[in-house]
Write an enzyme that holds these catalytic residues in place. Structure first.
Site, PDB file in Angstrom:
ATOM      1  CE1 TYR A  44      59.192  21.062  -7.548  1.00 38.90           C
ATOM      2  CE2 TYR A  44      60.889  20.588  -9.169  1.00 38.90           C
ATOM      3  CZ  TYR A  44      59.856  20.165  -8.368  1.00 38.90           C
ATOM      4  OH  TYR A  44      59.474  18.840  -8.375  1.00 38.90           O
ATOM      5  N   GLY A 236      54.184  16.592  -1.244  1.00 41.43           N
ATOM      6  CA  GLY A 236      53.803  17.946  -1.617  1.00 41.43           C
ATOM      7  C   GLY A 236      53.361  18.719  -0.394  1.00 41.43           C
ATOM      8  CG  MET A 238      48.998  21.015  -2.873  1.00 44.01           C
ATOM      9  SD  MET A 238      47.654  19.918  -3.399  1.00 44.01           S
ATOM     10  CE  MET A 238      46.353  21.098  -3.709  1.00 44.01           C
TER      11      MET A 238
END
Length: 325
Positions: A44, A236, A238
């Site tokens: 992260y 995001g 994914m």
């Protein structure tokens, strides 16, 4: 998705002594979000110094406050003011400045899941395009926590939503659930490339805002339905694939591509308490009016956290794992 072995450890820690500006909190519930998994994996954008307690979101009840604490008192419910607090624990002592008070009359799961996904949804709907009732938004990963919040907040403000999900065995049940939240249209990624899309735009305008949490080919197809001069916001990835945009979309339709990260927004507005307070008050009111609920959740006792971690990384996950503390 593999997790480091140290993430599998439940450890007893001594609660630190209460400082003058500290708050002793009994944590009540804390969800497992994708960002939590990424932080454990070390991938992260922000990482806590080790050893660390995982968890960026949750709700707790104040047990005791230091003598210099002015805004909180025992019995108040609190949530993290920012990421990195370490919420997957039963008790903790936090600085007062790291906490936000929330109304204790809202449902527990709403409070536990309020500080990340609904805030992200609210900001993306508010900050990139001036949307008015009757306008539309298109989003992928519509069954995610952010996606469900987008549907509900948009519905409350009169904005129509086109919601893209991956095809799956239980698709009819998912479509029914999202429509119950207020979704106007729920389609699969494959439908983005089909002529049936024209039927949707006979009843609602083409979207001025697209919200992307996936990446890859389906995001490129979603972008094709954006109005000229519209904006696609990526928050995001994914699919772990890049966002690919045809040159023609820039030249002939002048589309704009932006990114959003709630943690960065909070850093940028660290001295603008009014913006944060206004956003949270709006979200509290939506919850209290029954217009914003928690995402689909599965509650899990803390001692079963390993199973919850595994469940949160499974494909086609439509239920957020929430640790009861």
């Amino acid at each position: 998705m593999a997790l480091p072995r140290l993430a599998d450890r439940l450890k007893e820690l001594e609660v630190p002594r209460l400082g003058h500006s500290d708050v002793h909190v009994k944590m009540l519930a804390a969800p497992i979000n994708p960002a939590d998994i990424n932080m454990i994996q070390g991938t992260y954008a922000i990482l806590a110094p080790l050893p660390a307690v995982a968890g960026n979101e949750g709700v707790g009840r104040v047990l005791e406050v230091g003598p210099s604490v002015t805004a909180l008192r025992p019995g108040d419910w609190v949530i993290p003011a920012d990421a990195g607090l370490g919420t997957w624990r039963t008790q903790a002592v936090f600085p007062e400045a790291s906490l936000l008070q929330v109304p204790s009359d809202i449902p527990l799961l709403c409070a536990a899941t309020l500080s990340v996904n609904p805030c992200t949804a609210y900001r993306m709907l508010s900050d990139f395009e001036s949307l008015a009732p009757g306008d539309s938004v298109i989003q992928n990963a519509a069954n995610s926590g952010v996606g469900q919040a987008v549907i509900q907040i948009a519905k409350a403000t009169g904005i129509r939503t086109i919601n893209v999900v991956r095809d799956r065995p239980d698709l009819p049940k998912l479509v029914e659930r999202l429509k119950a939240l207020g979704a106007d249209h729920v389609i699969t990624e494959d439908m983005l490339r089909k002529p049936e899309m024209k039927e949707i735009f006979k009843s609602i305008p083409k979207p001025r805002l697209a919200l992307n949490c996936v990446g890859g080919k389906s995001t490129t197809e979603m972008l094709r339905h954006l109005q000229p001069k519209g904006t696609m916001v990526t928050y995001g990835g994914m699919a772990k694939q890049p966002v690919t945009v045809p040159v023609s979309a820039f030249i002939f339709r002048d589309v704009r591509l932006r990114g959003f990260w709630m943690t960065q927004w909070k850093k940028d507005h660290a001295h603008d308490k009014e913006s944060l307070s206004s956003m949270m008050d709006t979200l509290y009111q939506l919850v209290q009016r029954g217009q914003l609920g928690a995402p689909a959740c599965t509650t899990v006792p803390l001692e079963d956290f390993k199973e919850a971690l595994v469940a949160s990384t499974q494909p086609f996950t439509s239920s957020k794992q929430v640790l009861l503390l």
